[in-house]
Design a protein around this motif. Sequence first.
Motif, short mmCIF file in Angstrom:
data_model
loop_
_atom_site.label_atom_id
_atom_site.label_comp_id
_atom_site.label_asym_id
_atom_site.label_seq_id
_atom_site.Cartn_x
_atom_site.Cartn_y
_atom_site.Cartn_z
N LEU A 258 0.92 -1.32 -0.05
CA LEU A 258 -0.06 -0.18 -0.01
C LEU A 258 0.84 1.24 0.13
CD1 LEU A 258 -2.91 -1.14 2.49
CD2 LEU A 258 -2.89 -1.05 0.19
N ALA A 259 2.04 1.07 -0.41
CA ALA A 259 3.09 2.18 -0.60
C ALA A 259 2.49 3.27 -1.38
CB ALA A 259 4.13 1.84 -1.19
N GLU A 260 1.68 3.11 -2.44
CA GLU A 260 1.40 4.25 -3.40
C GLU A 260 -0.09 4.57 -2.93
OE1 GLU A 260 3.18 5.66 -5.63
OE2 GLU A 260 5.03 4.61 -4.63
N VAL A 261 -0.73 4.25 -2.05
CA VAL A 261 -2.17 4.50 -1.61
C VAL A 261 -2.19 5.50 -0.46
CG1 VAL A 261 -4.32 3.46 -0.78
CG2 VAL A 261 -2.90 2.15 -2.34
N ARG B 281 -12.59 -1.19 -1.69
CA ARG B 281 -11.36 -1.72 -1.58
C ARG B 281 -11.02 -2.41 -0.21
NH1 ARG B 281 -6.46 1.18 -5.07
NH2 ARG B 281 -6.65 -0.16 -6.81
N LEU B 282 -11.35 -1.55 0.82
CA LEU B 282 -11.22 -1.89 2.27
C LEU B 282 -11.93 -3.27 2.51
CD1 LEU B 282 -10.20 -1.76 5.19
CD2 LEU B 282 -11.91 -0.18 5.49
N ALA C 53 -11.05 -10.66 1.83
CA ALA C 53 -9.98 -11.72 1.35
C ALA C 53 -9.09 -12.10 2.34
CB ALA C 53 -8.92 -10.90 0.30
N HIS C 54 -8.67 -11.08 3.46
CA HIS C 54 -7.91 -11.27 4.46
C HIS C 54 -8.75 -12.59 5.39
CE1 HIS C 54 -6.86 -10.89 8.90
NE2 HIS C 54 -5.49 -11.08 8.29
N LEU D 224 -11.23 4.86 9.95
CA LEU D 224 -12.21 3.79 9.89
C LEU D 224 -12.29 2.47 10.85
CD1 LEU D 224 -11.61 3.49 5.96
CD2 LEU D 224 -13.55 4.63 7.27
N GLY D 225 -11.39 2.82 11.76
CA GLY D 225 -11.43 1.72 13.03
C GLY D 225 -10.83 0.41 12.72
#
Length: 92
Positions: A37-40, A47-48, A54-55, A81-82
Motif C-alpha cells: 500500500l506504499a502508493e495508496v 477496496r477496504l 479476502a484476509h 475507519l477503525g
Amino acid sequence: MNQSIARFELASRGPTDSDPLLAFLQENIGNPVAISLAEVSRLDALRLQTLLVAHAQWRSDEIPFELCDISNDCATGLALLGVDREQFEMDT
C-alpha cells in the motif's frame, strides 16, 4: 512445502476505474499474498471491504495474507475507519 508469496503493488484509483486488485486476488486464491500500500494515500470503502473479506478467507485457509508498505496517509485512514493495520498481519 514452501510457496512463493505473490506480491501486488496497489495503486490509487479514481472512482470509476476498474480495480486490478480483484483479478490479482482471484488469480492467487490458495497462495500466500503480500499487497503493498506504499502508493495508496486513501483506501476507498469498496477496496477496504475487498481486503477485509479476502484476509478473512486467507486466514480461514491458514494461508499468509499481508498488507505491507502501508503509507502514513493510508494508515491514518485505516485508523479513522477503525481498522488496525496489524489486523492484516499473519499470526505466527
